[in-house]
Design a protein around this motif. Structure first.
Motif: not given
Length: 156
Positions: A56-61, A68-70, A135-138
């Motif tokens: 995994w890399n930070s861009e994918l995360l 996920q948030c959505h 509503a999504c925090f991210i």
């Protein structure tokens, strides 16, 4: 009323090949992302930046966190609105522009395919994506657009 939430992670670099960062090509970008009580995520940089393509890399995360948030907010909004979701799959895609200073994301597009229990739920199911986005925090924390291209199907 405002409530604070704190999130603690630990990133540990595991890419010292014996000479540290003695040269740009002399070290691996491999690292572990951990949090208390959770299995570590093996990560690296994007393969375009000498990273391990199997990690995994930070861009994918980041793209995954937006997706996920959505989804979690969307499922909540649907449950509250009596829209019965029986399946949800999102194929999200982020676009990043590399610049001399580093780079930045220019957008993320979420493409959820949602299955609902009956035809009369379709219109509301489509509309609830906008509510989930608000509503999504991210999504509220990033400085680039997060677009949605949902598809809603009826089970059966």
């Amino acid at each position: 009323m405002s409530r604070l939430h704190h999130y603690r992670t630990v990133v540990t670099w595991t890419g010292n090949k014996g000479t540290g960062t003695s040269g740009y090509r002399d070290y691996s970008r491999d690292h572990e992302l951990a949090a208390d009580g959770r299995e570590a995520i093996l990560a690296s940089s994007d393969p375009n930046f000498r990273g391990d393509p199997a990690r995994w890399n930070s861009e994918l995360l980041l793209v995954g966190a937006l997706s996920q948030c959505h989804m979690l907010w969307y499922l909540h909004k649907c449950a509250t609105a009596k829209v019965v979701v029986t399946d949800y799959v999102d194929t999200a895609e982020g676009t990043m522009t590399e610049t001399a200073e580093g780079g930045h994301f220019t957008e993320v597009v979420l493409r959820p395919v949602v299955t609902v229990a009956s035809p009369e739920m379709v219109e509301t199911a489509i509309a609830l994506h906008a509510d989930a986005h608000k509503a999504c925090f991210i999504a509220a924390s990033v400085n680039f657009p997060v677009r949605h291209e949902p598809t809603v199907r009826v089970a059966g």
